[in-house]
Design a protein around this motif. Sequence first.
Motif, PDB file in Angstrom:
ATOM      1  N   LYS A  72       0.829  -1.208   0.000  1.00 54.71           N
ATOM      2  CA  LYS A  72       0.000   0.000   0.000  1.00 54.71           C
ATOM      3  C   LYS A  72       0.862   1.256   0.000  1.00 54.71           C
ATOM      4  O   LYS A  72       0.580   2.214  -0.732  1.00 54.71           O
ATOM      5  N   LYS A  73       1.930   1.269   0.785  1.00 56.04           N
ATOM      6  CA  LYS A  73       2.816   2.431   0.832  1.00 56.04           C
ATOM      7  C   LYS A  73       3.475   2.675  -0.523  1.00 56.04           C
ATOM      8  O   LYS A  73       3.626   3.826  -0.958  1.00 56.04           O
ATOM      9  N   GLU A  74       3.862   1.592  -1.203  1.00 54.40           N
ATOM     10  CA  GLU A  74       4.507   1.760  -2.513  1.00 54.40           C
ATOM     11  C   GLU A  74       3.506   2.256  -3.552  1.00 54.40           C
ATOM     12  O   GLU A  74       3.861   3.071  -4.422  1.00 54.40           O
ATOM     13  N   ILE A  75       2.270   1.779  -3.476  1.00 53.95           N
ATOM     14  CA  ILE A  75       1.228   2.270  -4.384  1.00 53.95           C
ATOM     15  C   ILE A  75       1.004   3.764  -4.154  1.00 53.95           C
ATOM     16  O   ILE A  75       0.913   4.562  -5.102  1.00 53.95           O
ATOM     17  N   GLU A  76       0.918   4.149  -2.889  1.00 55.54           N
ATOM     18  CA  GLU A  76       0.704   5.561  -2.565  1.00 55.54           C
ATOM     19  C   GLU A  76       1.876   6.418  -3.025  1.00 55.54           C
ATOM     20  O   GLU A  76       1.685   7.553  -3.501  1.00 55.54           O
ATOM     21  N   GLN A  77       3.100   5.899  -2.904  1.00 53.14           N
ATOM     22  CA  GLN A  77       4.272   6.638  -3.367  1.00 53.14           C
ATOM     23  C   GLN A  77       4.246   6.799  -4.885  1.00 53.14           C
ATOM     24  O   GLN A  77       4.547   7.881  -5.413  1.00 53.14           O
ATOM     25  N   LEU A  78       3.875   5.747  -5.591  1.00 57.26           N
ATOM     26  CA  LEU A  78       3.736   5.856  -7.046  1.00 57.26           C
ATOM     27  C   LEU A  78       2.660   6.868  -7.415  1.00 57.26           C
ATOM     28  O   LEU A  78       2.791   7.615  -8.393  1.00 57.26           O
ATOM     29  N   GLY A  79       1.587   6.882  -6.626  1.00 60.51           N
ATOM     30  CA  GLY A  79       0.500   7.814  -6.895  1.00 60.51           C
ATOM     31  C   GLY A  79       0.935   9.266  -6.842  1.00 60.51           C
ATOM     32  O   GLY A  79       0.374  10.119  -7.551  1.00 60.51           O
ATOM     33  N   LYS A  80       1.931   9.570  -6.036  1.00 58.22           N
ATOM     34  CA  LYS A  80       2.417  10.946  -5.942  1.00 58.22           C
ATOM     35  C   LYS A  80       3.030  11.422  -7.257  1.00 58.22           C
ATOM     36  O   LYS A  80       3.061  12.622  -7.534  1.00 58.22           O
ATOM     37  N   SER A  81       3.498  10.476  -8.067  1.00 59.54           N
ATOM     38  CA  SER A  81       4.126  10.854  -9.334  1.00 59.54           C
ATOM     39  C   SER A  81       3.107  11.260 -10.394  1.00 59.54           C
ATOM     40  O   SER A  81       3.481  11.779 -11.445  1.00 59.54           O
ATOM     41  N   VAL A  82       1.818  10.992 -10.132  1.00 64.08           N
ATOM     42  CA  VAL A  82       0.776  11.353 -11.103  1.00 64.08           C
ATOM     43  C   VAL A  82      -0.234  12.316 -10.482  1.00 64.08           C
ATOM     44  O   VAL A  82      -1.354  12.442 -10.962  1.00 64.08           O
ATOM     45  N   GLU A  83       0.177  13.009  -9.419  1.00 64.27           N
ATOM     46  CA  GLU A  83      -0.773  13.870  -8.709  1.00 64.27           C
ATOM     47  C   GLU A  83      -1.203  15.083  -9.521  1.00 64.27           C
ATOM     48  O   GLU A  83      -2.216  15.726  -9.191  1.00 64.27           O
ATOM     49  N   ASN A  84      -0.478  15.411 -10.577  1.00 69.47           N
ATOM     50  CA  ASN A  84      -0.849  16.559 -11.397  1.00 69.47           C
ATOM     51  C   ASN A  84      -1.718  16.191 -12.593  1.00 69.47           C
ATOM     52  O   ASN A  84      -2.072  17.058 -13.400  1.00 69.47           O
ATOM     53  N   TYR A  85      -2.063  14.905 -12.716  1.00 69.81           N
ATOM     54  CA  TYR A  85      -2.907  14.460 -13.822  1.00 69.81           C
ATOM     55  C   TYR A  85      -4.373  14.395 -13.389  1.00 69.81           C
ATOM     56  O   TYR A  85      -4.677  14.018 -12.250  1.00 69.81           O
ATOM     57  N   SER A  86      -5.260  14.726 -14.301  1.00 73.60           N
ATOM     58  CA  SER A  86      -6.695  14.608 -14.014  1.00 73.60           C
ATOM     59  C   SER A  86      -7.099  13.151 -13.870  1.00 73.60           C
ATOM     60  O   SER A  86      -7.868  12.787 -12.969  1.00 73.60           O
ATOM     61  N   ASN A  87      -6.596  12.317 -14.755  1.00 76.75           N
ATOM     62  CA  ASN A  87      -6.902  10.890 -14.727  1.00 76.75           C
ATOM     63  C   ASN A  87      -5.614  10.100 -14.884  1.00 76.75           C
ATOM     64  O   ASN A  87      -4.832  10.338 -15.805  1.00 76.75           O
ATOM     65  N   ALA A  88      -5.399   9.169 -13.974  1.00 77.40           N
ATOM     66  CA  ALA A  88      -4.180   8.366 -13.994  1.00 77.40           C
ATOM     67  C   ALA A  88      -4.470   7.021 -13.328  1.00 77.40           C
ATOM     68  O   ALA A  88      -5.600   6.743 -12.905  1.00 77.40           O
ATOM     69  N   TYR A  89      -3.444   6.194 -13.248  1.00 76.96           N
ATOM     70  CA  TYR A  89      -3.599   4.892 -12.610  1.00 76.96           C
ATOM     71  C   TYR A  89      -2.253   4.413 -12.087  1.00 76.96           C
ATOM     72  O   TYR A  89      -1.192   4.853 -12.527  1.00 76.96           O
ATOM     73  N   VAL A  90      -2.332   3.495 -11.132  1.00 79.08           N
ATOM     74  CA  VAL A  90      -1.150   2.776 -10.670  1.00 79.08           C
ATOM     75  C   VAL A  90      -1.362   1.300 -10.973  1.00 79.08           C
ATOM     76  O   VAL A  90      -2.390   0.727 -10.597  1.00 79.08           O
ATOM     77  N   TYR A  91      -0.417   0.714 -11.680  1.00 79.87           N
ATOM     78  CA  TYR A  91      -0.407  -0.733 -11.919  1.00 79.87           C
ATOM     79  C   TYR A  91       0.576  -1.335 -10.922  1.00 79.87           C
ATOM     80  O   TYR A  91       1.714  -0.878 -10.808  1.00 79.87           O
ATOM     81  N   TYR A  92       0.137  -2.377 -10.214  1.00 76.40           N
ATOM     82  CA  TYR A  92       1.016  -3.005  -9.227  1.00 76.40           C
ATOM     83  C   TYR A  92       0.876  -4.517  -9.325  1.00 76.40           C
ATOM     84  O   TYR A  92      -0.243  -5.040  -9.344  1.00 76.40           O
ATOM     85  N   GLN A  93       2.016  -5.200  -9.372  1.00 73.67           N
ATOM     86  CA  GLN A  93       2.053  -6.646  -9.611  1.00 73.67           C
ATOM     87  C   GLN A  93       2.912  -7.343  -8.565  1.00 73.67           C
ATOM     88  O   GLN A  93       3.952  -6.819  -8.159  1.00 73.67           O
ATOM     89  N   ILE A  94       2.474  -8.512  -8.158  1.00 69.76           N
ATOM     90  CA  ILE A  94       3.236  -9.335  -7.212  1.00 69.76           C
ATOM     91  C   ILE A  94       3.386 -10.733  -7.803  1.00 69.76           C
ATOM     92  O   ILE A  94       2.381 -11.376  -8.122  1.00 69.76           O
ATOM     93  N   SER A  95       4.614 -11.203  -7.955  1.00 72.02           N
ATOM     94  CA  SER A  95       4.833 -12.578  -8.405  1.00 72.02           C
ATOM     95  C   SER A  95       5.295 -13.429  -7.219  1.00 72.02           C
ATOM     96  O   SER A  95       5.703 -12.901  -6.177  1.00 72.02           O
ATOM     97  N   ARG A  96       5.263 -14.736  -7.399  1.00 70.46           N
ATOM     98  CA  ARG A  96       5.714 -15.633  -6.333  1.00 70.46           C
ATOM     99  C   ARG A  96       7.205 -15.452  -6.054  1.00 70.46           C
ATOM    100  O   ARG A  96       7.671 -15.687  -4.946  1.00 70.46           O
ATOM    101  N   GLY A  97       7.942 -15.016  -7.059  1.00 74.45           N
ATOM    102  CA  GLY A  97       9.368 -14.785  -6.874  1.00 74.45           C
ATOM    103  C   GLY A  97      10.174 -15.199  -8.090  1.00 74.45           C
ATOM    104  O   GLY A  97       9.624 -15.432  -9.174  1.00 74.45           O
ATOM    105  N   VAL A  98      11.467 -15.305  -7.917  1.00 73.09           N
ATOM    106  CA  VAL A  98      12.393 -15.642  -8.998  1.00 73.09           C
ATOM    107  C   VAL A  98      13.024 -17.000  -8.711  1.00 73.09           C
ATOM    108  O   VAL A  98      13.641 -17.205  -7.665  1.00 73.09           O
ATOM    109  N   ASP A  99      12.860 -17.946  -9.643  1.00 71.74           N
ATOM    110  CA  ASP A  99      13.453 -19.282  -9.497  1.00 71.74           C
ATOM    111  C   ASP A  99      14.950 -19.243  -9.797  1.00 71.74           C
ATOM    112  O   ASP A  99      15.418 -18.407 -10.592  1.00 71.74           O
ATOM    113  N   SER A 100      15.695 -20.164  -9.215  1.00 68.26           N
ATOM    114  CA  SER A 100      17.098 -20.328  -9.606  1.00 68.26           C
ATOM    115  C   SER A 100      17.173 -21.094 -10.927  1.00 68.26           C
ATOM    116  O   SER A 100      18.064 -20.852 -11.751  1.00 68.26           O
ATOM    117  N   VAL A 101      16.224 -22.026 -11.122  1.00 68.68           N
ATOM    118  CA  VAL A 101      16.056 -22.752 -12.384  1.00 68.68           C
ATOM    119  C   VAL A 101      14.552 -22.902 -12.607  1.00 68.68           C
ATOM    120  O   VAL A 101      13.808 -23.176 -11.661  1.00 68.68           O
TER     121      VAL A 101
END
Length: 282
Positions: A72-101
Amino acid sequence: MSNSIQGVYQGSFMPLNEIRVSPLSRAYTFSDSIYEVIPYYNGKPLCLDEHIDRFKVSSDFLKIEVNFSVVKKEIEQLGKSVENYSNAYVYYQISRGVDSVRSHIVKEKLIPERFGYAGEVTLSTDPIIAKLNQDNRWAHCNIKTTSLLGNVLNMNDAYSDGCNETILIRDNKIVEGGACNIFMTYENEIYTPSLKENILPGVTREFFISSLQKKNINVKQVDCPVSFLDSVSTIWFTSSTRGVQPIKSILNHGYEMDPNDALFRNAKEAFTNSIKDYFQDR
């Protein structure tokens, strides 16, 4: 341009085009990831907590453990970068992680992989053209995963025929759009397909229904057979990056939008006013 779009990866904020992701990310190799898209109006998020709640449902389904206070904090921080736009969005993705193989089976404890960015969007209320397609997606479309190949194939099939969206059909029933929920006026009432495992519980969908209920406009959430299309007055989509957008016509059906549909106009006005009220209360 991606060099002007703010992004975040594993807690580090930087321009989107500077983010580097491993090819062994399970988001890349298996679509083993979930996401949310949060709309911003004049620099403020609409229904952020509701999006986080749905995020948690998706993560529980995939059994991905993540600290959502950090998310939530990272989404809110990203939101600050579009505070001057009338319409904007934040895309946020979470994966299980990175495999070694690369491996279907997760044999080691992985660190969940967090990625997001923010950008401007144009909300168009212009009526669009859609195409009917058979719903060939997996059985758990109620979970917001990045596994969207069925959506991609149907939406690009529609686009190749000059359409803006697809209306998905399964078992002779209307399901939803390729990237949005669907509503319609039928016999002077508003209908939307009832939620099942093959329909995403849209946050904007719920906000829209709540907006109408405040104006004593009832919404029937039921199975909607394809035959409804023969008699509907207006069909429209709802989503985080569309708001409310009507369908002018359907390529492979005789439907044509009724420009004098007062019920649709009232519903759209109720939605717009509810957004204003939402931000006035905050």
